[in-house]
Scaffold this motif. Sequence first.
Motif: not given
Length: 775
Positions: A513-532
């Motif tokens: 019952e959020g405003s949105h069902f899902s915006a998809g994968a957590n890009l913040g976590l993905a970018l953190f993994a890419v950066n390291i």
Amino acid sequence: MSQDAIKKVCVIGAGTMGAGIAAQVANAGVPVLLLDIVRDEDDRNSVAAGAVAKMLKTDPAPFMSKAAAKLVEVGNIDDDLGKVAECDWVVEAIIEKLSIKQDLYAKLEKVRKEGTAVSSNTSTIPLAQLADGRSDAFKRDFLITHFFNPPRYMRLIEIVAGPQSDPDTVARVSDFADRVLGKTPVDCEDSPGFIANRIGTFWIQAAVNAAVDMGVSVEDADAIGGKPMGVPKTGIFGLIDLIGLDLMPYLQQSLTSTLPKDDPYQKIARSEPLIEKLIETGYTGRKGKGGFYRINREGGSKVKEAINLQTGEYAAARPAARISGPAAKGDLGALIETKGTVGEYAWAILGPTLSYSASIVPEATATIVGVDDAMKLGYNWKRGPFETIDAIGAAKLREKLAADGLPVPEILEKVGDGSFYRVEGGKKQYFGLDGEYHDIERADGVLLLEDIKLNSEPLLKNGSAALWDVGDGVVALEFTGKMNALDNDVMKLIGQSIELVTEKYKALVVYNEGSHFSAGANLGLALFAVNIAAWSEIEKLVKGGQDAYKALKYAPFPVVGAPSGMALGGGCEILLNSDAVQAHAESYIGLVECGVGIIPGWGGCGELMLRWMENPKLPKGPMPAVSKAFETISTATVAKSAAEAKEHGFLRPTDGVTMNRDRLLADAKAKALALVDGYTPPEPPEFRLPGPSGASALKLAVEGFQARGIATDYDGVVASHLAHVLTGGDTDPTETISEEKLLELERTEFMKLTREPRTQARIEHMLETGKPLRN
């Protein structure tokens, strides 16, 4: 009477509201007759026809699909009023002049069939005056149905019945508005401004007055009176620009002419010379040359400017007042106690507005629930007035009002040190005028997770998801992270849920019952993994998502997706892997990964191709379905409604659509239960794909877009990786490729793109701005 009795609707008046109402009726799949005056003798239907044509070009779109527009029959009042006899509900939405409305009702009385509901969309004229002079039979079928603009997107409809209105007729219209049009009906008394506009106009007037009197800038006023108060982030002045400055004098005149002389609004209603000047010079807000804000395009640049309320001069908009601590996070008690301008201005708005809101019960509506629902659904407030009072504390508010000499309404005295809402015995209750608490009763067919949570604990839970028992052997999988983003915890809980449901339950619904069902994968976590350079962690996330989604797809029980709002990227892919979908009409679904320089990684490529392969309208052979999927994914196409999602293949023709958001869970649960008997999971598909020659053809198409400047150089790089997956890599076109092999291809190309610096730049830009980077 059932809402099924309404098979055709007539809307008279093809202005913004009337045309929008007609569009929403058509969105629901119901034929509608749209009539207006004759303005051109050579094209007598030009007003109504022009309104439909305009709506087809409007953004945001009044129509949920172009197909819906075909359900609107246009005509004119002079030639086509007799067609009203074919209709079961007539909505009048013409100019707000009593004499003109009454003349129309006299004509309608001669042509309508008895029992046909007739309602006015008026926001200002009392029902008693509208119905004056009409027959008893007409009065029995007459009521007010006040929609909010834009009718497609605003969920509130205020219902006003007269003393002679037939309860069955009112119930039939109300039920149709609820189940078919997706509105939330709020019963109102026949009082000026009803609920939402009466409080909303007071609120805006109080905020403008205080800003002018206290010397608060429009930037500071919007920063204080917007998000921290739980109202739209536009704030006060941004909201006025949005709805139009020229509407404000009209609303003020309407209320001052109809409210009693001792009403508190009469004391604060005043005109501002600056606002009058802005309207006179065409500065009516966003629809005009600007308003309290404008965009200065001199010198080829675009500079946002704000007006000085004291001098009337524009200057570059400056950073607004900084609000920190609990006040910035929605603590209203802390906000009004903040020292200086922030706290003083916040109280100058909230104090009078909450006092006024509490004073109109029961004059405007019978319960506090009606007031709160009206403001949340009609003005997009996060909390209604009484919920806001609870957030501050009724005793604290009463004390501050008395100290400032502001009225303390009777109901605020009655509640004492208590609250207006409480939970008792697992049910939410509201405080009544009788001094007692009463259960909030949901309409038949409404099932809300927020109610279930009051009386139960989750079956499973972690930091990103939870599993709830929603009754009758069905469970609901809820995403709980920010924007309902998807991560390893979600995938872990999916695996645990499959084990539990297999053992003890019948079916699973993916719902929240959020405003949105899902915006998809957590890009913040993905970018953190890419950066390291944690490439193994990224691959683990991709493989984990594929495994979890396919485990759902092949689970020994039915899985139904139930989206509302955005279902993007991985949010779309879980729907594609579900047995069926029951979507809210306002679902915005798409595979948008290419916009951030990657491709779908959780099975979306193969699942979307399967949808097109199953489409009987598409030519046979390996290339048509591949081309359709490539076009949709490479352009990051997002369907702007559930109806459009069917056109793009994100939803099947057999998937259901629920118009009313509050009915989505019940409908999805029913769909899941309908699949239980005899359920067997699908067989894994085999794909026959065109191979390298097909990939070359897709790349040629992209090169054509690049030559025309439609696609960037890096768009071509991303598209080539997508084409490699969709065409089956190096597969032989005479052979089939397994789903498992296609997933491996998808995963491999995804990982290659994550190592690209330009992909990393796109992800960073999206996280910082919320907008795609074209590099």
